[in-house]
Design an enzyme around this catalytic site. Structure first.
Site, PDB file in Angstrom:
ATOM      1  N   ASP A 111     -10.506  26.763 -74.555  1.00  0.00           N
ATOM      2  CA  ASP A 111     -10.224  25.329 -74.596  1.00  0.00           C
ATOM      3  C   ASP A 111     -11.530  24.608 -74.242  1.00  0.00           C
ATOM      4  O   ASP A 111     -12.056  24.783 -73.135  1.00  0.00           O
ATOM      5  CB  ASP A 111      -9.145  25.034 -73.540  1.00  0.00           C
ATOM      6  CG  ASP A 111      -8.352  23.780 -73.846  1.00  0.00           C
ATOM      7  OD1 ASP A 111      -8.952  22.848 -74.385  1.00  0.00           O
ATOM      8  OD2 ASP A 111      -7.154  23.747 -73.519  1.00  0.00           O
ATOM      9  N   ASP A 207     -10.312  19.699 -76.785  1.00  0.00           N
ATOM     10  CA  ASP A 207      -9.494  18.757 -76.027  1.00  0.00           C
ATOM     11  C   ASP A 207      -9.845  17.303 -76.339  1.00  0.00           C
ATOM     12  O   ASP A 207     -11.022  16.953 -76.501  1.00  0.00           O
ATOM     13  CB  ASP A 207      -9.754  19.033 -74.531  1.00  0.00           C
ATOM     14  CG  ASP A 207      -8.887  18.203 -73.619  1.00  0.00           C
ATOM     15  OD1 ASP A 207      -7.675  18.439 -73.607  1.00  0.00           O
ATOM     16  OD2 ASP A 207      -9.429  17.315 -72.928  1.00  0.00           O
ATOM     17  N   GLU A 264      -7.413  18.734 -80.772  1.00  0.00           N
ATOM     18  CA  GLU A 264      -6.271  17.979 -80.246  1.00  0.00           C
ATOM     19  C   GLU A 264      -6.526  16.530 -80.630  1.00  0.00           C
ATOM     20  O   GLU A 264      -7.417  15.885 -80.085  1.00  0.00           O
ATOM     21  CB  GLU A 264      -6.184  18.099 -78.718  1.00  0.00           C
ATOM     22  CG  GLU A 264      -4.926  17.456 -78.183  1.00  0.00           C
ATOM     23  CD  GLU A 264      -5.048  16.924 -76.759  1.00  0.00           C
ATOM     24  OE1 GLU A 264      -4.016  16.762 -76.116  1.00  0.00           O
ATOM     25  OE2 GLU A 264      -6.173  16.655 -76.294  1.00  0.00           O
ATOM     26  N   HIS A 339       1.301  22.352 -73.283  1.00  0.00           N
ATOM     27  CA  HIS A 339       1.354  22.167 -71.829  1.00  0.00           C
ATOM     28  C   HIS A 339       1.426  20.698 -71.422  1.00  0.00           C
ATOM     29  O   HIS A 339       1.471  20.406 -70.231  1.00  0.00           O
ATOM     30  CB  HIS A 339       0.117  22.815 -71.199  1.00  0.00           C
ATOM     31  CG  HIS A 339      -1.148  22.112 -71.600  1.00  0.00           C
ATOM     32  ND1 HIS A 339      -1.738  22.299 -72.832  1.00  0.00           N
ATOM     33  CD2 HIS A 339      -1.900  21.198 -70.961  1.00  0.00           C
ATOM     34  CE1 HIS A 339      -2.808  21.524 -72.918  1.00  0.00           C
ATOM     35  NE2 HIS A 339      -2.940  20.852 -71.792  1.00  0.00           N
TER      36      HIS A 339
HETATM   37  C1  NOJ Z   1      -5.460  16.784 -73.050  1.00  0.00           C
HETATM   38  C2  NOJ Z   1      -5.004  17.981 -72.281  1.00  0.00           C
HETATM   39  O1  NOJ Z   1      -4.126  18.718 -73.058  1.00  0.00           O
HETATM   40  C3  NOJ Z   1      -4.402  17.487 -71.006  1.00  0.00           C
HETATM   41  O2  NOJ Z   1      -3.715  18.463 -70.295  1.00  0.00           O
HETATM   42  C4  NOJ Z   1      -5.498  16.873 -70.195  1.00  0.00           C
HETATM   43  O3  NOJ Z   1      -4.959  16.285 -69.033  1.00  0.00           O
HETATM   44  C5  NOJ Z   1      -6.239  15.799 -70.989  1.00  0.00           C
HETATM   45  N1  NOJ Z   1      -6.516  16.166 -72.329  1.00  0.00           N
HETATM   46  C6  NOJ Z   1      -7.551  15.488 -70.330  1.00  0.00           C
HETATM   47  O4  NOJ Z   1      -8.424  16.552 -70.511  1.00  0.00           O
END
Ligand code: NOJ
Length: 717
Positions: A111, A207, A264, A339
């Site tokens: 990640d 991310d 993401e 998650h």
């Molecule tokens: C997306 C992640 O999936 C999440 O868990 C995180 O809090 C935020 N981005 C910040 O990195």
């Protein structure tokens, strides 16, 4: 003469990458398995459970960030990208995990958190020192804050006493945003990614990617709630120019490597997907969130329930499927959980839906839609959301800040808690339930987060033993995908877009056409029987399904073959080997193709043999390839022997049955199944010297070509 090059033929030739054919599994490292009894999951714990993941058919494990981190956001605040957080183990543990996973054909996916770092990262520590140090421009600094609200609530700007300036943080103040405009920053993150790629990981999940590009000028936005602020998302997500950065990253990291990247991309719409994935896209896949957020209200009333309908939901899937479909040469990461979101059983099914049936229905959707399925740990057990009495019981920073926000917007405590129940990220983060022992076999110590109350019933050990469990349904579906390539490489089309109860779609490739029908309602639902007219049921949550009708939450998969002839092949020992690989379709009424068109030697060989059969449609088989899954699955299912992962063992079993006499029954059954699927002839080659040759003759096969040591035999169905 024409060789019909239909869309399906092209598809069948399309070579899929390993990551398109496998199942990906998200591991929330902190909650997967604790190996050293400190109540926190770790890398060694993951290594110890690789065989379990293998049994699910998983080929890629996405690890949530396990780099050195103060854990303000459970690892999404990275202090050192080049080292493992001691709570999770060491770099040696990581190397061991990569290598042990590799032995099982599983790749580790890292990640990459590059929109921001931790405020404890050395880069930020240096940047905050002064306005003119080497890294002074590595973060976003400003003398004046705007009215942007961070994703986790409160201002997105924090004042730094040392530097006497504000820094921007899309998320927590402990997560300062990197300044991607600075080429040194872009180089630094590329170096991190290459470090991990060189270690042999199989890919990256990236991310919060839509936020990396910031506007040129920072301005206040129109307030979207009583606090006078506007979400930072509205002001910064997916701005022009972002693709240039990501292209640079792709060229420097992805190109030339057999890995995948998945972004993401909350804020990227389905229409934009062709720019993000596909032939010229910046990623191999993008998590697009429209189907997840169907029930997400506006920022200011986030805790209110928003209703939605199945046709609306299906439309969202269809849009993404089309935009990442074969026309765009794109690919879709199919997901219902991760998650950050609720458990799908609680999220997408009506209140009170039966957990096991509902989870199986959703599993069928997840594993038969076009794209790489991404499973969230625990999803395969049918987890539901947690309901804890007080906000103090929650760990998630999002839950806490949004609870407070709802109260400040005038909602009652109960209303705010209802929102937490629906949206808390902790729903997906509770420790993995391995067995019914104290701490659910996750750890010998009280875990860092409470375990779901249902762990005595919902756990790996007991679900493994129960043939009717959600887990075994997942395992069966995973095998089904491997035995029926159409579920992997077939095209997608929504069959009943307006139906309020059934999610029905078709997957189609050159060999076969699969029809998936899932009743997502609590009532009996009807569909037109013609949809599965010539098809055989290859999976069903309720055993043999009544054609035309689905009981509540029933899911069923049918398959029909699109071929009329089939060539079987066997080796010297007379063991039937694999079957259909590549098809040459000649539409009825047209001439058979000129053999010179067929360039691949192994194919032309069989084509030559087969050519003497005056076929107007034929399938040419290549040795070492896959069986006619539907038929074998059916036969072996009926005889209870489909416990092997590959069709070839099924085939070897077949030989033993032949020798013991049961083979005759099986073969007859197979021939009649082939007939019921619309096949006209079966042909196979057989060594003359082989005992099986007379056996086939006894069964009614006739010899059409007699070569030195070989017969080509045919059976008219
Ligand atoms: C997306 C992640 O999936 C999440 O868990 C995180 O809090 C935020 N981005 C910040 O990195």
């Amino acid at each position: 003469m024409s060789l019909k090059a239909s869309k399906e033929v092209v598809l069948s030739d399309q070579k899929l990458h390993w990551w398109q054919k496998t199942i990906a599994y998200e591991i929330y490292v902190k909650s997967f398995k604790d190996s050293n009894g400190d109540g926190i999951g770790d890398l060694k714990g993951i290594t110890s459970e690789l065989d379990y993941l293998k049994s699910l058919g998983v080929g890629a494990i996405w690890l949530t960030p396990c780099y050195v981190s103060p854990q303000a956001d459970n690892g999404y605040d990275v202090a050192d990208y080049y080292n493992i957080d001691p709570a999770y183990g060491t770099m040696d543990d990581m190397d061991e995990l990569i290598s042990e996973a590799g032995k099982r054909n599983i790749k580790v996916v890292m990640d990459l958190v590059f929109n921001h770092t931790s405020s404890e990262n050395a880069w930020f520590k240096e940047s905050r020192q002064s306005r003119d140090n080497d890294k002074s421009d590595w973060y976003i600094w400003s003398d004046k804050p705007t009215n942007w609200r961070s994703i986790f609530g409160g201002s997105a700007w924090t004042y730094d006493e040392k530097r006497k300036q504000y820094y921007l943080h899309t998320f927590l103040s402990e997560q300062p945003d990197l300044n991607w405009k600075n080429p040194e920053v872009r180089k630094a993150v590329i170096d991190v990614a290459n470090f991990w790629a060189d270690k042999g990981v199989g890919g990256f999940r990236m991310d919060a990617i839509p936020y990396i590009r910031k506007p040129d000028v920072f301005k206040d936005g129109k307030p979207d709630a009583l606090d006078g602020m506007v979400s930072v998302h509205t002001m910064t997500a997916n701005l022009d120019g972002i693709l240039d950065y990501l292209n640079e990253f792709k060229q420097a990291v992805r190109v030339g490597r057999d890995i995948f990247t998945v972004g993401e991309a909350n804020g990227v719409t389905a229409d934009e997907l062709p720019l993000w994935v596909g032939k010229n896209g910046v990623f191999d896949m993008v998590f697009e969130f429209s189907h997840i957020q169907i029930d997400l209200p506006d920022e200011k009333n986030w805790c209110e329930k928003r209703d939605w309908t199945l046709p609306q939901w299906k439309k969202l899937f269809s849009q993404s499927q089309i935009k990442t479909g074969e026309q765009t040469q794109g690919w879709y990461p199919m997901f219902l959980e991760n998650h950050d979101i609720a458990r799908s059983v609680s999220h997408f099914l009506a209140d009170g839906a039966p957990r096991i049936k509902g989870a199986k229905a959703l599993a069928t959707l997840l594993l038969t839609m076009r794209g790489t399925p991404f499973l969230m740990q625990g999803e395969e057990l049918g987890y539901e959301n947690v309901v804890w009495p007080s906000i103090d019981d929650y760990d998630d920073v999002f839950s806490k800040s949004h609870y407070e926000f709802a109260l400040s917007e005038g909602y009652s405590e109960k209303e705010a808690m209802d929102g937490v129940y629906r949206f808390s990220r902790d729903n997906a983060r509770t420790p993995m339930q391995w067995d019914s022992s104290p701490n659910a076999g996750f750890s010998t110590k009280k875990p860092w987060m409470s375990i779901h109350d249902d762990y005595k019933v919902v756990n790996v050990e007991s679900e493994k033993k129960d043939s009717d469990s959600v887990l075994n349904w997942y395992i069966g579906l995973s095998k089904l995908r491997n035995n029926h390539p159409v579920l992997i490489n077939g095209t997608y089309i929504d069959l009943m877009p307006d139906d309020e109860k059934i999610f029905a779609f078709r997957r189609e490739n050159i060999d076969a056409r699969a029809t998936v029908l899932i009743n997502l309602s609590s009532e009996t639902a009807l569909y037109d029987a013609y949809l599965v007219e010539r098809a055989v049921q290859i999976a069903g949550t309720e055993g043999t399904s009544t054609v035309g009708r689905l009981s509540p939450y029933e899911a069923v998969v049918f398959e029909e073959s699109s071929v009329e002839y089939i060539v079987l092949n066997q080796d010297k020992e007379g063991v039937l080997r694999d079957f259909i690989y590549e098809a040459i379709f000649v539409p009825e009424g047209e001439e058979a193709p000129d053999r010179s068109i067929i360039e691949k030697p192994e194919i032309s060989m069989y084509y030559k043999d087969f050519g003497s059969m005056e076929a107007d449609r034929c399938i040419v088989a290549k040795k070492g390839t896959r069986a006619v899954g539907a038929v074998w699955t059916r036969i072996m299912n009926d005889y209870g022997h489909l416990d092997d992962e590959t069709p070839s063992l099924a085939v070897s079993l077949f030989k033993e049955y032949r020798d013991s006499g049961i083979g005759t029954v099986l073969m007859k059954k197979m021939l009649s199944l082939l007939k019921s699927q619309g096949f006209k002839k079966v042909s196979l080659s057989c060594q003359k010297a082989n005992y099986a040759a007379c056996w086939y003759k006894k069964l009614g096969f006739r010899v059409v070509v007699d070569k030195d040591d070989e017969y080509i035999m045919v059976y008219d169905l």
